[in-house]
Scaffold this active site. Structure first.
Site, PDB file in Angstrom:
ATOM      1  N   ASN A  91       0.844  -1.207   0.000  1.00 51.56           N
ATOM      2  CA  ASN A  91       0.000   0.000   0.000  1.00 51.56           C
ATOM      3  C   ASN A  91       0.878   1.256   0.000  1.00 51.56           C
ATOM      4  O   ASN A  91       1.015   1.966   0.983  1.00 51.56           O
ATOM      5  CB  ASN A  91      -0.934  -0.017   1.218  1.00 51.56           C
ATOM      6  CG  ASN A  91      -2.055   1.005   1.091  1.00 51.56           C
ATOM      7  OD1 ASN A  91      -2.010   1.880   0.217  1.00 51.56           O
ATOM      8  ND2 ASN A  91      -3.039   0.908   1.952  1.00 51.56           N
ATOM      9  N   TYR A 148       1.791   8.524   5.293  1.00 59.39           N
ATOM     10  CA  TYR A 148       2.318   8.424   6.656  1.00 59.39           C
ATOM     11  C   TYR A 148       3.726   9.027   6.734  1.00 59.39           C
ATOM     12  O   TYR A 148       4.046   9.741   7.687  1.00 59.39           O
ATOM     13  CB  TYR A 148       2.318   6.963   7.129  1.00 59.39           C
ATOM     14  CG  TYR A 148       0.933   6.343   7.122  1.00 59.39           C
ATOM     15  CD1 TYR A 148      -0.163   7.064   7.587  1.00 59.39           C
ATOM     16  CD2 TYR A 148       0.708   5.061   6.634  1.00 59.39           C
ATOM     17  CE1 TYR A 148      -1.438   6.519   7.567  1.00 59.39           C
ATOM     18  CE2 TYR A 148      -0.561   4.505   6.619  1.00 59.39           C
ATOM     19  CZ  TYR A 148      -1.626   5.243   7.083  1.00 59.39           C
ATOM     20  OH  TYR A 148      -2.888   4.715   7.063  1.00 59.39           O
TER      21      TYR A 148
HETATM   22  C1  LIG Z   1      -4.526   6.012   1.917  1.00 58.73           C
HETATM   23  C2  LIG Z   1      -5.642   7.037   1.955  1.00 58.73           C
HETATM   24  C3  LIG Z   1      -6.244   7.104   3.365  1.00 58.73           C
HETATM   25  C4  LIG Z   1      -5.071   8.407   1.588  1.00 58.73           C
HETATM   26  O1  LIG Z   1      -6.121   9.360   1.618  1.00 58.73           O
HETATM   27  P1  LIG Z   1      -6.219  10.524   0.508  1.00 58.73           P
HETATM   28  O2  LIG Z   1      -7.283  11.455   0.920  1.00 58.73           O
HETATM   29  O3  LIG Z   1      -6.298   9.935  -0.835  1.00 58.73           O
HETATM   30  O4  LIG Z   1      -4.780  11.192   0.750  1.00 58.73           O
HETATM   31  P2  LIG Z   1      -4.333  12.668   0.371  1.00 58.73           P
HETATM   32  O5  LIG Z   1      -5.244  13.260  -0.638  1.00 58.73           O
HETATM   33  O6  LIG Z   1      -4.148  13.400   1.652  1.00 58.73           O
HETATM   34  O7  LIG Z   1      -2.930  12.350  -0.277  1.00 58.73           O
HETATM   35  C5  LIG Z   1      -2.886  11.511  -1.442  1.00 58.73           C
HETATM   36  C6  LIG Z   1      -2.158  12.198  -2.580  1.00 58.73           C
HETATM   37  O8  LIG Z   1      -2.969  13.242  -3.073  1.00 58.73           O
HETATM   38  C7  LIG Z   1      -2.167  14.433  -3.193  1.00 58.73           C
HETATM   39  N1  LIG Z   1      -3.056  15.569  -2.994  1.00 58.73           N
HETATM   40  C8  LIG Z   1      -3.507  16.047  -1.827  1.00 58.73           C
HETATM   41  N2  LIG Z   1      -4.311  17.107  -2.034  1.00 58.73           N
HETATM   42  C9  LIG Z   1      -4.349  17.282  -3.375  1.00 58.73           C
HETATM   43  C10 LIG Z   1      -5.024  18.183  -4.233  1.00 58.73           C
HETATM   44  N3  LIG Z   1      -5.798  19.153  -3.735  1.00 58.73           N
HETATM   45  N4  LIG Z   1      -4.858  18.042  -5.549  1.00 58.73           N
HETATM   46  C11 LIG Z   1      -4.077  17.073  -6.062  1.00 58.73           C
HETATM   47  N5  LIG Z   1      -3.423  16.168  -5.328  1.00 58.73           N
HETATM   48  C12 LIG Z   1      -3.553  16.289  -3.992  1.00 58.73           C
HETATM   49  C13 LIG Z   1      -1.164  14.308  -2.110  1.00 58.73           C
HETATM   50  O9  LIG Z   1      -0.018  15.080  -2.351  1.00 58.73           O
HETATM   51  C14 LIG Z   1      -0.856  12.838  -2.163  1.00 58.73           C
HETATM   52  O10 LIG Z   1       0.106  12.576  -3.147  1.00 58.73           O
HETATM   53  P3  LIG Z   1       0.981  11.228  -3.134  1.00 58.73           P
HETATM   54  O11 LIG Z   1       0.142  10.211  -3.800  1.00 58.73           O
HETATM   55  O12 LIG Z   1       2.196  11.581  -3.896  1.00 58.73           O
HETATM   56  O13 LIG Z   1       1.271  10.875  -1.703  1.00 58.73           O
HETATM   57  C15 LIG Z   1      -6.743   6.707   0.909  1.00 58.73           C
HETATM   58  O14 LIG Z   1      -6.166   6.629  -0.351  1.00 58.73           O
HETATM   59  C16 LIG Z   1      -7.528   5.451   1.201  1.00 58.73           C
HETATM   60  O15 LIG Z   1      -8.513   5.486   1.923  1.00 58.73           O
HETATM   61  N6  LIG Z   1      -7.081   4.322   0.613  1.00 58.73           N
HETATM   62  C17 LIG Z   1      -7.784   3.066   0.763  1.00 58.73           C
HETATM   63  C18 LIG Z   1      -7.753   2.593   2.185  1.00 58.73           C
HETATM   64  C19 LIG Z   1      -6.356   2.528   2.733  1.00 58.73           C
HETATM   65  O16 LIG Z   1      -5.446   2.023   2.083  1.00 58.73           O
HETATM   66  N7  LIG Z   1      -6.200   2.996   3.971  1.00 58.73           N
HETATM   67  C20 LIG Z   1      -4.941   2.982   4.680  1.00 58.73           C
HETATM   68  C21 LIG Z   1      -4.790   1.689   5.371  1.00 58.73           C
HETATM   69  S1  LIG Z   1      -3.294   1.628   6.298  1.00 58.73           S
END
Ligand SMILES: CC(C)(COP(=O)(O)OP(=O)(O)OC[C@H]1O[C@@H](n2cnc3c(N)ncnc32)[C@H](O)[C@@H]1OP(=O)(O)O)[C@@H](O)C(=O)NCCC(=O)NCCS
Length: 153
Positions: A115, A122
Site C-alpha cells: 500500500n 504516513y
Molecule cells: C490512503 C488514503 C487514506 C489516503 O487518503 P487521501 O485522501 O487519498 O490522501 P491525500 O489526498 O491526503 O494524499 C494523497 C495524494 O494526493 C495528493 N493531494 C492532496 N491534495 C491534493 C489536491 N488538492 N490536488 C491534487 N493532489 C492532492 C497528495 O499530495 C498525495 O500525493 P501522493 O500520492 O504523492 O502521496 C486513501 O487513499 C484510502 O482510503 N485508501 C484506501 C484505504 C487505505 O489504504 N487505507 C490505509 C490503510 S493503512
C-alpha cells in the site's frame, strides 16, 4: 436561480447511525474489510472513532486507540471519489492532534507492504518504518507482511 450552499466538510465523532455508510466505504476500499461489528465494538470500547462528513454524507473515517502513552491507528479510509484531495492527510493530522492532547508519546500503525499510497501519506507526516510483521494481513492467495510505522509525538 438559487445557488445551493454546501456545508463545509467537518471531522466529528462517529456514532452508531454512521456505521452503514462507514461499512459501505470499507467494502469499496478494502479487499478484506472490517465488519460492521468491528466498528460497533470499537465504538463500544470507547476507541477514538471519527468520520469526515459533508451535508450528511460520510466520505472518510478512522479509528485509533490510546493506552499506556501509545496511540495505535487501527484504520483510516477515504471514499474512492474523495481520495487525492488532501482529506486523508487532514484526518491523519486530526488523529495525531488527539494523540498529542491525550499525552501519548508515540503513535503506531501497520500498513500493507503493497500500500504505497498510504505509506507515502504516513511518511509525509513524519512516520518512519520501524519493523515488519510477517504474514500479518490476509491477501489473495496467501498472506502479506505489514510495515510497522512509528511517529514520535
Ligand atoms: C490512503 C488514503 C487514506 C489516503 O487518503 P487521501 O485522501 O487519498 O490522501 P491525500 O489526498 O491526503 O494524499 C494523497 C495524494 O494526493 C495528493 N493531494 C492532496 N491534495 C491534493 C489536491 N488538492 N490536488 C491534487 N493532489 C492532492 C497528495 O499530495 C498525495 O500525493 P501522493 O500520492 O504523492 O502521496 C486513501 O487513499 C484510502 O482510503 N485508501 C484506501 C484505504 C487505505 O489504504 N487505507 C490505509 C490503510 S493503512
Amino acid at each position: 436561480m438559487s445557488a445551493q450552499l454546501q456545508e463545509a466538510p467537518r471531522i466529528r465523532r462517529m456514532v452508531p447511525s454512521d456505521l452503514e455508510a462507514v461499512v459501505t466505504i470499507e467494502r469499496e476500499v478494502f479487499l478484506f474489510p472490517w465488519t460492521q461489528g468491528n466498528f460497533s465494538d470499537s465504538l463500544d470500547a470507547g476507541y477514538h472513532c471519527r468520520v469526515l462528513e459533508q451535508d450528511g454524507h460520510i466520505f472518510g473515517y478512522g479509528v485509533m486507540t490510546i493506552g499506556a502513552e501509545e496511540a495505535h491507528l487501527l484504520t483510516l479510509s477515504i471514499a474512492p471519489e474523495s481520495q487525492g484531495k488532501g482529506w486523508g492527510e487532514k484526518l491523519l493530522r486530526h488523529f495525531i492532534g488527539i494523540a498529542r492532547e491525550q499525552l501519548a508519546l508515540t503513535m503506531f500503525l501497520d500498513v500493507r507492504e503493497s500500500n504505497h499510497a498510504a505509506a507515502r501519506l504516513y511518511e509525509r507526516l513524519g512516520f518512519r518504518q520501524i519493523g515488519k510483521r510477517k504474514d500479518y494481513y490476509p491477501a489473495m492467495g496467501g498472506r502479506e507482511d505489514s510495515l510497522v510505522m512509528e511517529l514520535v509525538l
